[in-house]
Design a protein around this motif. Structure first.
Motif, PDB file in Angstrom:
ATOM      1  N   THR A  56       0.833  -1.207   0.000  1.00 28.91           N
ATOM      2  CA  THR A  56       0.000   0.000   0.000  1.00 28.91           C
ATOM      3  C   THR A  56       0.867   1.256   0.000  1.00 28.91           C
ATOM      4  O   THR A  56       0.354   2.364   0.110  1.00 28.91           O
ATOM      5  N   ALA A  57       2.177   1.084  -0.157  1.00 33.28           N
ATOM      6  CA  ALA A  57       3.104   2.209  -0.057  1.00 33.28           C
ATOM      7  C   ALA A  57       3.152   3.058  -1.330  1.00 33.28           C
ATOM      8  O   ALA A  57       3.512   4.230  -1.274  1.00 33.28           O
ATOM      9  N   THR A  58       2.806   2.483  -2.478  1.00 34.20           N
ATOM     10  CA  THR A  58       2.858   3.211  -3.748  1.00 34.20           C
ATOM     11  C   THR A  58       1.631   2.852  -4.583  1.00 34.20           C
ATOM     12  O   THR A  58       0.955   1.857  -4.323  1.00 34.20           O
ATOM     13  N   ASP A  59       1.372   3.648  -5.624  1.00 34.15           N
ATOM     14  CA  ASP A  59       0.283   3.346  -6.555  1.00 34.15           C
ATOM     15  C   ASP A  59       0.471   1.934  -7.112  1.00 34.15           C
ATOM     16  O   ASP A  59       1.602   1.495  -7.322  1.00 34.15           O
ATOM     17  N   GLN A  60      -0.644   1.230  -7.355  1.00 37.78           N
ATOM     18  CA  GLN A  60      -0.583  -0.146  -7.854  1.00 37.78           C
ATOM     19  C   GLN A  60      -1.484  -0.300  -9.078  1.00 37.78           C
ATOM     20  O   GLN A  60      -2.549   0.311  -9.156  1.00 37.78           O
ATOM     21  N   ASP A  61      -1.050  -1.150 -10.012  1.00 42.59           N
ATOM     22  CA  ASP A  61      -1.797  -1.397 -11.248  1.00 42.59           C
ATOM     23  C   ASP A  61      -2.479  -2.757 -11.233  1.00 42.59           C
ATOM     24  O   ASP A  61      -1.878  -3.756 -10.821  1.00 42.59           O
ATOM     25  N   LEU A  62      -3.726  -2.776 -11.699  1.00 45.02           N
ATOM     26  CA  LEU A  62      -4.441  -4.019 -11.994  1.00 45.02           C
ATOM     27  C   LEU A  62      -4.625  -4.039 -13.502  1.00 45.02           C
ATOM     28  O   LEU A  62      -5.015  -3.030 -14.094  1.00 45.02           O
ATOM     29  N   THR A  63      -4.366  -5.180 -14.125  1.00 50.36           N
ATOM     30  CA  THR A  63      -4.481  -5.274 -15.581  1.00 50.36           C
ATOM     31  C   THR A  63      -5.440  -6.387 -15.959  1.00 50.36           C
ATOM     32  O   THR A  63      -5.316  -7.517 -15.490  1.00 50.36           O
ATOM     33  N   CYS A  64      -6.386  -6.041 -16.814  1.00 53.25           N
ATOM     34  CA  CYS A  64      -7.344  -6.991 -17.361  1.00 53.25           C
ATOM     35  C   CYS A  64      -6.937  -7.216 -18.819  1.00 53.25           C
ATOM     36  O   CYS A  64      -6.956  -6.281 -19.631  1.00 53.25           O
ATOM     37  N   LEU A  65      -6.542  -8.437 -19.144  1.00 48.29           N
ATOM     38  CA  LEU A  65      -6.075  -8.765 -20.490  1.00 48.29           C
ATOM     39  C   LEU A  65      -7.190  -9.466 -21.255  1.00 48.29           C
ATOM     40  O   LEU A  65      -7.737 -10.466 -20.784  1.00 48.29           O
ATOM     41  N   ILE A  66      -7.513  -8.930 -22.426  1.00 47.49           N
ATOM     42  CA  ILE A  66      -8.560  -9.500 -23.264  1.00 47.49           C
ATOM     43  C   ILE A  66      -7.925  -9.918 -24.586  1.00 47.49           C
ATOM     44  O   ILE A  66      -7.199  -9.141 -25.200  1.00 47.49           O
ATOM     45  N   THR A  67      -8.195 -11.156 -24.998  1.00 44.14           N
ATOM     46  CA  THR A  67      -7.657 -11.668 -26.260  1.00 44.14           C
ATOM     47  C   THR A  67      -8.806 -12.159 -27.137  1.00 44.14           C
ATOM     48  O   THR A  67      -9.857 -12.553 -26.644  1.00 44.14           O
ATOM     49  N   GLY A  68      -8.592 -12.115 -28.451  1.00 44.80           N
ATOM     50  CA  GLY A  68      -9.568 -12.658 -29.382  1.00 44.80           C
ATOM     51  C   GLY A  68     -10.732 -11.737 -29.687  1.00 44.80           C
ATOM     52  O   GLY A  68     -11.770 -12.195 -30.161  1.00 44.80           O
ATOM     53  N   LEU A  69     -10.587 -10.424 -29.451  1.00 43.10           N
ATOM     54  CA  LEU A  69     -11.668  -9.485 -29.738  1.00 43.10           C
ATOM     55  C   LEU A  69     -11.781  -9.214 -31.241  1.00 43.10           C
ATOM     56  O   LEU A  69     -10.772  -9.097 -31.928  1.00 43.10           O
ATOM     57  N   SER A  70     -13.005  -9.083 -31.725  1.00 38.95           N
ATOM     58  CA  SER A  70     -13.245  -8.730 -33.119  1.00 38.95           C
ATOM     59  C   SER A  70     -13.118  -7.229 -33.336  1.00 38.95           C
ATOM     60  O   SER A  70     -12.733  -6.777 -34.406  1.00 38.95           O
ATOM     61  N   GLN A  71     -13.480  -6.463 -32.329  1.00 38.99           N
ATOM     62  CA  GLN A  71     -13.305  -5.007 -32.353  1.00 38.99           C
ATOM     63  C   GLN A  71     -13.183  -4.533 -30.921  1.00 38.99           C
ATOM     64  O   GLN A  71     -13.563  -5.244 -29.993  1.00 38.99           O
ATOM     65  N   SER A  72     -12.643  -3.339 -30.752  1.00 35.78           N
ATOM     66  CA  SER A  72     -12.426  -2.835 -29.401  1.00 35.78           C
ATOM     67  C   SER A  72     -13.747  -2.684 -28.659  1.00 35.78           C
ATOM     68  O   SER A  72     -14.734  -2.208 -29.212  1.00 35.78           O
ATOM     69  N   SER A  73     -13.759  -3.119 -27.427  1.00 32.63           N
ATOM     70  CA  SER A  73     -14.919  -2.994 -26.547  1.00 32.63           C
ATOM     71  C   SER A  73     -14.425  -2.386 -25.246  1.00 32.63           C
ATOM     72  O   SER A  73     -13.379  -2.764 -24.740  1.00 32.63           O
ATOM     73  N   PRO A  74     -15.182  -1.438 -24.680  1.00 34.29           N
ATOM     74  CA  PRO A  74     -14.710  -0.792 -23.452  1.00 34.29           C
ATOM     75  C   PRO A  74     -14.785  -1.714 -22.238  1.00 34.29           C
ATOM     76  O   PRO A  74     -15.698  -2.521 -22.116  1.00 34.29           O
ATOM     77  N   VAL A  75     -13.809  -1.567 -21.373  1.00 37.68           N
ATOM     78  CA  VAL A  75     -13.781  -2.278 -20.097  1.00 37.68           C
ATOM     79  C   VAL A  75     -14.396  -1.364 -19.047  1.00 37.68           C
ATOM     80  O   VAL A  75     -14.153  -0.161 -19.037  1.00 37.68           O
ATOM     81  N   THR A  76     -15.205  -1.942 -18.181  1.00 38.90           N
ATOM     82  CA  THR A  76     -15.755  -1.211 -17.043  1.00 38.90           C
ATOM     83  C   THR A  76     -15.107  -1.769 -15.790  1.00 38.90           C
ATOM     84  O   THR A  76     -15.054  -2.983 -15.600  1.00 38.90           O
TER      85      THR A  76
END
Length: 167
Positions: A56-76
């Motif tokens: 909790t000492a520094t900013d942290q990243d969470l990454t959601c990886l999406i593969t096989g998309l036909s076109q870009s779709s927004p992540v919520t």
């Protein structure tokens, strides 16, 4: 409508491993149609969003990886209180949708240190995606990540050793 018929093909999860095209064949005595074919496309994609151990000492990243998309779709992104995270909540988060490259994209949520300080171990974030290509017929896909916070634990011990020995 009242003068229509809908037939649904269900495909078992084990069979949904690659994009597929199915043929729907219709025969109608009333409309004098025989073996009228319609192609139906089923596109599949993958999502990876793993549990994460962090400080909790520094900013942290969470990454959601999406593969096989036909076109870009927004992540919520959804916070531990089950609220949608707004792009405008810059005091607590930075949302990066990522770019679609060869059918894949990585969306990143940066949780700022001030927000991390208010969270407990076991807090759950969600990454959700709905197809932009077929939004009416595609369900939301939701993946969860449980956060585990790591602490700094230093336990110094004093010793006396003989000169020239390893310790």
């Amino acid at each position: 409508g009242a003068n229509s018929q809908t037939t649904t093909l269900s495909v078992k999860a084990a069979a949904n491993t690659a994009d597929s095209t199915y043929t729907c064949v219709i025969t109608s005595n009333e409309y004098q149609e025989t073996n009228k074919e319609t192609l139906v496309t089923l596109n599949v994609f993958g999502m990876t969003f793993d549990d994460k151990a962090m400080t909790t000492a520094t900013d942290q990243d969470l990454t959601c990886l999406i593969t096989g998309l036909s076109q870009s779709s927004p992540v919520t992104w959804i916070d531990p209180d089950n609220n949608e995270i707004s792009d405008s909540d810059t005091n607590n988060y930075v949302v990066d949708q990522g770019n679609l490259v060869f059918g894949s994209k990585a969306s990143t949520l940066t949780i700022k240190q001030t927000k991390l300080a208010t969270l407990a171990t076991g807090s759950v974030y969600k990454c959700t995606l709905k197809s932009s290509l077929y939004p009416t017929y595609s369900p939301d896909v939701v993946k969860e990540s449980t956060l585990t916070f790591l602490g700094l634990n230093i336990q110094p011990t004093n010793k006396e050793i003989e000169t020239g020995t390893e310790t």
